[in-house]
Motif scaffolding. Structure first.
Motif, PDB file in Angstrom:
ATOM      1  N   ALA A 216      -4.396  19.531  -4.873  1.00 42.79           N
ATOM      2  CA  ALA A 216      -3.749  20.333  -3.831  1.00 42.79           C
ATOM      3  C   ALA A 216      -3.275  19.454  -2.677  1.00 42.79           C
ATOM      4  O   ALA A 216      -2.157  19.615  -2.175  1.00 42.79           O
ATOM      5  CB  ALA A 216      -4.724  21.404  -3.320  1.00 42.79           C
ATOM      6  N   MET A 217      -4.115  18.501  -2.254  1.00 38.69           N
ATOM      7  CA  MET A 217      -3.737  17.623  -1.151  1.00 38.69           C
ATOM      8  C   MET A 217      -2.536  16.736  -1.529  1.00 38.69           C
ATOM      9  O   MET A 217      -1.610  16.543  -0.737  1.00 38.69           O
ATOM     10  CB  MET A 217      -4.926  16.731  -0.755  1.00 38.69           C
ATOM     11  N   LEU A 218      -2.550  16.207  -2.741  1.00 43.71           N
ATOM     12  CA  LEU A 218      -1.428  15.373  -3.193  1.00 43.71           C
ATOM     13  C   LEU A 218      -0.145  16.183  -3.286  1.00 43.71           C
ATOM     14  O   LEU A 218       0.946  15.681  -2.983  1.00 43.71           O
ATOM     15  CB  LEU A 218      -1.756  14.741  -4.550  1.00 43.71           C
ATOM     16  N   ASN A 219      -0.257  17.444  -3.684  1.00 47.20           N
ATOM     17  CA  ASN A 219       0.933  18.279  -3.806  1.00 47.20           C
ATOM     18  C   ASN A 219       1.494  18.688  -2.453  1.00 47.20           C
ATOM     19  O   ASN A 219       2.695  18.923  -2.328  1.00 47.20           O
ATOM     20  CB  ASN A 219       0.620  19.509  -4.659  1.00 47.20           C
ATOM     21  N   ILE A 220       0.638  18.761  -1.435  1.00 46.61           N
ATOM     22  CA  ILE A 220       1.165  18.986  -0.077  1.00 46.61           C
ATOM     23  C   ILE A 220       2.113  17.854   0.292  1.00 46.61           C
ATOM     24  O   ILE A 220       3.239  18.078   0.764  1.00 46.61           O
ATOM     25  CB  ILE A 220       0.019  19.075   0.946  1.00 46.61           C
ATOM     26  N   ALA A 221       1.651  16.625   0.078  1.00 47.37           N
ATOM     27  CA  ALA A 221       2.481  15.460   0.403  1.00 47.37           C
ATOM     28  C   ALA A 221       3.763  15.464  -0.429  1.00 47.37           C
ATOM     29  O   ALA A 221       4.851  15.166   0.084  1.00 47.37           O
ATOM     30  CB  ALA A 221       1.688  14.178   0.156  1.00 47.37           C
ATOM     31  N   ALA A 222       3.650  15.813  -1.713  1.00 44.20           N
ATOM     32  CA  ALA A 222       4.827  15.786  -2.577  1.00 44.20           C
ATOM     33  C   ALA A 222       5.859  16.822  -2.156  1.00 44.20           C
ATOM     34  O   ALA A 222       7.071  16.546  -2.150  1.00 44.20           O
ATOM     35  CB  ALA A 222       4.402  16.024  -4.029  1.00 44.20           C
ATOM     36  N   VAL A 223       5.404  18.014  -1.787  1.00 43.00           N
ATOM     37  CA  VAL A 223       6.341  19.065  -1.369  1.00 43.00           C
ATOM     38  C   VAL A 223       7.047  18.670  -0.080  1.00 43.00           C
ATOM     39  O   VAL A 223       8.237  18.942   0.111  1.00 43.00           O
ATOM     40  CB  VAL A 223       5.589  20.407  -1.200  1.00 43.00           C
ATOM     41  N   ILE A 224       6.316  17.997   0.820  1.00 42.67           N
ATOM     42  CA  ILE A 224       6.915  17.593   2.098  1.00 42.67           C
ATOM     43  C   ILE A 224       7.872  16.415   1.914  1.00 42.67           C
ATOM     44  O   ILE A 224       8.974  16.406   2.493  1.00 42.67           O
ATOM     45  CB  ILE A 224       5.799  17.219   3.100  1.00 42.67           C
TER      46      ILE A 224
ATOM     47  N   TYR B   1      10.589  23.324  -6.497  1.00 41.73           N
ATOM     48  CA  TYR B   1       9.758  22.154  -6.232  1.00 41.73           C
ATOM     49  C   TYR B   1       8.903  21.822  -7.458  1.00 41.73           C
ATOM     50  O   TYR B   1       8.427  22.707  -8.161  1.00 41.73           O
ATOM     51  CB  TYR B   1       8.857  22.405  -5.028  1.00 41.73           C
ATOM     52  N   THR B   2       8.694  20.530  -7.675  1.00 39.24           N
ATOM     53  CA  THR B   2       7.903  20.085  -8.823  1.00 39.24           C
ATOM     54  C   THR B   2       6.545  19.516  -8.424  1.00 39.24           C
ATOM     55  O   THR B   2       5.735  19.210  -9.296  1.00 39.24           O
ATOM     56  CB  THR B   2       8.661  19.014  -9.621  1.00 39.24           C
ATOM     57  N   GLY B   3       6.295  19.356  -7.113  1.00 41.89           N
ATOM     58  CA  GLY B   3       5.046  18.746  -6.681  1.00 41.89           C
ATOM     59  C   GLY B   3       4.945  17.323  -7.205  1.00 41.89           C
ATOM     60  O   GLY B   3       5.928  16.576  -7.226  1.00 41.89           O
ATOM     61  N   ILE B   4       3.786  16.918  -7.653  1.00 39.85           N
ATOM     62  CA  ILE B   4       3.597  15.562  -8.188  1.00 39.85           C
ATOM     63  C   ILE B   4       3.879  15.516  -9.687  1.00 39.85           C
ATOM     64  O   ILE B   4       3.623  14.504 -10.343  1.00 39.85           O
ATOM     65  CB  ILE B   4       2.162  15.057  -7.925  1.00 39.85           C
TER      66      ILE B   4
END
Length: 401
Positions: free
Chosen positions: A116-124, A133-136
Motif C-alpha cells: 500500500a505504501m509503495l502504491n501511494i508513491a507510484a500513484v503520485i 493507474y497501474t500503481g507499481i
C-alpha cells in the motif's frame, strides 16, 4: 495481416511469456525452503494427505503435467504444470508448518501494508496509463485486485492485536477504495464491495440455519441461469442486451469475442483440451495467433478462468476445477463454525476470486496471485478447523474426528 491490426497497432505475433532467470528461480527456491521446514518441523505428521481437496489438487497437477503428451506445446505444458504443483505444495507446506495462524496472518498483513505504501508513491509519481493507474504493477487490473486485497487485509488487520496493527489497518481500509477507483478496474471495483456483503450473508445462513456455503451459492446461481433462459426464450433479453444494460458493454469490452474463439477450440478437443497453458500468448506458432485476428491475438488468457481450464484441459480438467471449488466452499462452512471471524474473511476473499474468475483467469492458473491466496486460505482453514475440533474433543475427553 488484418486491416484493423494495421490501423490500431495490434501485434500480429504476441510476445513470448516472461521467462526471466529470477522468475524461474524464485518458485523452486520457495518450494525447497518450504519442504525443508515442513520435514524438519515434523509438520508432515499432521498434514491432511488423504483429504478430498488434497487428492483433487494432486489429480489436477498430474493432469496438467500429463497434458504435455497431447499439448501443442509439450515443454510449456509440462513446465507450467510442474510450476503449478510447486506453488500448491509450497502453500500446503507453509500452512501446516507455521507455528499458528497468526504467524502467517501478520506476515501477510505487513506485506500488504508495504504494498500500500509503495502504491501511494507510484500513484503520485507515475502518470496513469490510458486506461487507469497501474500503481507499481504492469497493468491496471493487477493494481485493481491488489487494492481489493489491501482493503480486505486492512479490515482483517483490525482484529489482529494492538494499535500497532490497528493504525496501519485503518490506513489500508481507507487506501483500498482509493486505489480501486484510481485503477479504474471495473471488475475489482464492482466485486470488492459485493464479496464481503455476500460473505456476511453466507456466514449468517451458516450460523443461523446450518446452510452450507456451497448450497448458498449454487441455489441462487441455478435460479439466475433459469431466469436467463426463461427470459431469453420469451424474447425479453439475450446475453448481449443484459451485458449492455447491466455492465455497459454488450461484448464485456471484447471478452465475448475471445470466448467465441475459445468455444471453437473447446469443440475440437472437448475431453482433454489443448494442453495446460499452451493456448494463449504462445507466439507465431500458437493456435490463437493462427486463427484469430485483431486484439485477440495478444490476449494472455481467455479472461475467464472456467473457460480457460475447459480450453486447456477439457471436460476432465474442468470437472476437477469444479470439484476444487465445491470442496473449498464446503470447507468454508466448517471454518465458519470453528472461527466465524476468520470464516467471514476467508469467505470474502474466496467469493471475490470466484466472481473475478468470470472476467479474468485466476483459479488454478499456475502463477496467478489470486489463485495463490485462495489456496493458502483453503489450507489454513483446514488447519484451523482441525485444531479447533481437536481442542473441543479434548475438552469432551474423546478423540477428534
Amino acid at each position: 495481416v488484418d486491416l484493423s491490426e494495421l490501423v490500431f497497432g495490434w501485434l500480429v505475433n504476441p510476445p513470448p511469456k516472461d521467462e526471466s532467470f529470477v522468475k524461474q528461480l524464485a518458485y523452486p527456491v520457495f518450494f525447497l525452503l518450504g519442504a525443508a521446514c515442513f520435514l524438519l518441523s515434523g509438520a508432515y505428521r499432521r498434514a491432511p494427505w488423504t483429504a478430498p481437496i488434497t487428492l483433487v489438487l494432486a489429480a489436477f497437477i498430474v493432469l496438467a503435467t500429463a497434458s504435455s503428451a497431447w499439448s501443442v506445446f509439450p515443454a510449456e505444458s509440462f513446465k507450467r504444470g510442474a510450476l503449478c504443483g510447486l506453488i500448491i505444495a509450497t502453500f500446503f507446506f507453509a500452512a501446516f508448518t507455521a507455528r499458528d495462524y497468526a504467524t502467517i496472518a501478520k506476515g501477510l498483513f505487513w506485506t500488504l501494508f508495504v504494498a500500500a505504501m509503495l502504491n501511494i508513491a507510484a500513484v503520485i509519481l507515475k502518470p496513469p496509463s490510458p486506461i487507469g493507474y497501474t500503481g507499481i504493477y504492469p497493468h491496471k487490473n493487477f493494481f485493481g485486485f491488489v487494492a481489493a486485497l489491501i482493503f480486505y487485509f486492512g479490515i482483517h488487520g483490525l482484529t489482529l492485536g494492538s494499535w500497532l496493527y490497528r493504525l496501519p489497518a485503518i490506513m489500508m481500509v481507507i487506501l483500498g477504495p482509493v486505489f480501486l477507483v484510481a485503477s479504474e478496474s471495473k471488475t475489482s471495483v464492482g466485486l470488492a464491495g459485493l464479496a464481503p456483503i455476500a460473505a456476511l450473508a453466507i456466514c449468517w445462513l451458516r450460523r443461523r440455519f446450518g446452510v452450507s456455503p456451497l448450497l448458498a451459492i449454487v441455489v441462487p446461481l441455478v435460479l439466475l441461469v433459469f431466469s436467463f433462459w426463461l427470459g431469453r426464450d420469451m424474447g425479453l433479453w439475450d446475453f448481449a442486451l443484459l451485458n449492455e444494460k447491466l455492465l455497459g458493454s454488450a461484448t464485456l469490452t471484447g471478452r465475448t469475442e475471445i470466448w467465441a474463439i475459445a468455444g471453437s477450440l473447446i469443440e475440437e478437443h472437448p475431453l482433454l483440451g489443448w494442453g495446460y497453458e499452451a493456448v494463449w500468448n504462445m507466439g507465431a506458432e500458437g493456435v490463437v495467433t493462427k486463427r484469430a485476428v485483431g486484439f485477440a491475438r495478444t490476449m494472455p488468457t481467455a479472461h475467464n478462468g472456467y473457460i480457460d481450464i475447459l480450453t486447456q484441459l477439457g471436460i476432465v480438467g474442468f470437472s476437477l476445477l469444479l470439484a476444487f471449488v465445491a470442496l473449498v466452499l464446503t470447507g468454508l462452512g466448517r471454518l465458519i463454525d470453528a472461527n466465524p471471524r476468520l470464516g467471514w474473511f476467508a469467505a470474502s476473499i474466496t467469493i471475490f476470486v470466484l466472481l473475478h474468475n468470470n472476467l479474468e483467469s485466476d483459479l488454478l492458473i499456475s502463477s496467478n496471485q489470486l489463485s495463490m491466496v485462495v489456496l493458502l486460505y483453503t489450507f489454513l482453514g483446514m488447519r484451523v478447523v482441525a485444531e479447533t475440533e481437536a481442542a473441543k474433543a479434548r475438552m469432551r475427553g474423546r478423540p477428534a474426528r
